[in-house]
Design an enzyme around this catalytic site. Structure first.
Site, short mmCIF file in Angstrom:
data_model
loop_
_atom_site.label_atom_id
_atom_site.label_comp_id
_atom_site.label_asym_id
_atom_site.label_seq_id
_atom_site.Cartn_x
_atom_site.Cartn_y
_atom_site.Cartn_z
N SER A 110 -1.77 2.46 -7.69
CA SER A 110 -2.72 3.45 -8.21
C SER A 110 -3.16 3.09 -9.63
CB SER A 110 -2.07 4.83 -8.23
OG SER A 110 -1.53 5.15 -6.97
N1 SAH Z 1 3.01 4.79 -5.39
C1 SAH Z 1 2.49 3.45 -5.14
C2 SAH Z 1 1.10 3.48 -4.57
C3 SAH Z 1 1.16 3.84 -3.17
S1 SAH Z 1 -0.17 3.32 -2.12
C4 SAH Z 1 2.53 2.59 -6.36
O1 SAH Z 1 2.96 3.04 -7.43
O2 SAH Z 1 2.19 1.42 -6.25
C5 SAH Z 1 0.31 4.29 -0.72
C6 SAH Z 1 1.52 3.76 0.02
O3 SAH Z 1 1.85 4.74 0.99
C7 SAH Z 1 1.26 2.47 0.78
O4 SAH Z 1 2.19 1.51 0.42
C8 SAH Z 1 1.41 2.90 2.25
O5 SAH Z 1 1.98 1.88 3.07
C9 SAH Z 1 2.35 4.07 2.13
N2 SAH Z 1 2.37 5.00 3.26
C10 SAH Z 1 1.34 5.39 4.06
N3 SAH Z 1 1.78 6.25 5.01
C11 SAH Z 1 3.13 6.41 4.79
C12 SAH Z 1 4.16 7.17 5.44
N4 SAH Z 1 3.92 7.95 6.51
N5 SAH Z 1 5.41 7.09 4.94
C13 SAH Z 1 5.70 6.31 3.86
N6 SAH Z 1 4.77 5.57 3.22
C14 SAH Z 1 3.50 5.61 3.68
#
Ligand code: SAH
Length: 214
Positions: free
Chosen positions: A62
């Site tokens: 993000s």
């Molecule tokens: N917090 C992260 C950014 C996350 S991007 C950072 O600091 O870099 C969103 C993430 O959510 C992705 O890696 C994606 O694979 C994950 N995601 C999507 N659906 C999900 C689920 N049901 N459970 C866990 N993770 C999930």
């Protein structure tokens, strides 16, 4: 080799403070945590730019401002047990771990989760637990939590996450459509959720049983 410390300070001065981030602990933590180490080498020099960046598997880290506002809205004082859904690069988890007691972070994509687990260990974080699972179901075996942060776009806050939150606890999540959401802060007060609406945002989708289908 760039002067990353200088870039971090600039990020705080030009992207976070002017947009209203005030919590000193959040600002200090963002001056400290080496964001560039959480991304692929080819993007490291852009790590402190005002944007989200790709981290592989179609996912993103993000934008710094989004990490800061979500963290500030969680009102951490250092003693909380936090659940993050969407580990991604692990950067948000590291920021949370600096500001709370312990962080459980759930990632759906195994390679991302495994990578982050190694990286955080190398960096010396011993209060972050990375779990590969469908985070839309929360983490019932470790519940209840004092704070929950969802870092992927969700059509609504899954009911089971609300159940896994302590009374007085806070959930922060981007809620809305697949390609545009509003950042919501919801506080649990005597069993009911009091919602506040914050900034518009765009996150990658939360995919799973209580999110979107693949
Ligand atoms: N917090 C992260 C950014 C996350 S991007 C950072 O600091 O870099 C969103 C993430 O959510 C992705 O890696 C994606 O694979 C994950 N995601 C999507 N659906 C999900 C689920 N049901 N459970 C866990 N993770 C999930």
């Amino acid at each position: 080799m760039r002067n990353y410390e200088l870039l971090r300070n600039l990020m705080v001065e030009t992207q976070l403070i002017p947009r209203g981030i005030k919590d000193k602990r959040v600002l200090d933590t963002m001056r400290k945590v080496p964001r560039h180490l959480f991304m692929p080498e080819k993007y490291r020099d852009d790590a402190y730019e005002d944007m989200a960046l790709p981290i592989g598997e179609g996912q993103t880290i993000s934008q710094p401002y989004m990490v800061a506002i979500m963290t500030e809205l969680l009102e951490l004082n250092g003693d909380e047990k936090v659940l993050e859904i969407g580990t991604g690069s692990g950067y948000q988890a590291a920021i949370l771990a600096e500001l709370s007691r312990e962080v459980y972070t759930v990632e759906r994509i195994e390679s991302l989760g495994d990578n982050v687990r190694l990286k955080l260990k190398e960096m010396g974080y011993d209060n972050i637990y990375v779990i590969v699972a469908d985070g839309t179901k929360g983490l019932p075996e470790k519940a209840p939590f004092d704070r929950i942060i969802i870092t992927a776009a969700t059509p609504k806050i899954p009911e089971c996450l609300i159940e896994q939150l302590n009374d007085g606890g806070i959930i922060v999540a981007p809620v809305g459509q697949r390609f545009s959401q509003i950042l919501i802060k919801a506080k649990k007060v005597m069993g009911t959720m009091k919602e506040e609406y914050h900034t518009p945002c765009v996150f990658v989708p939360l995919i799973g049983e209580h999110g979107w289908k693949e």
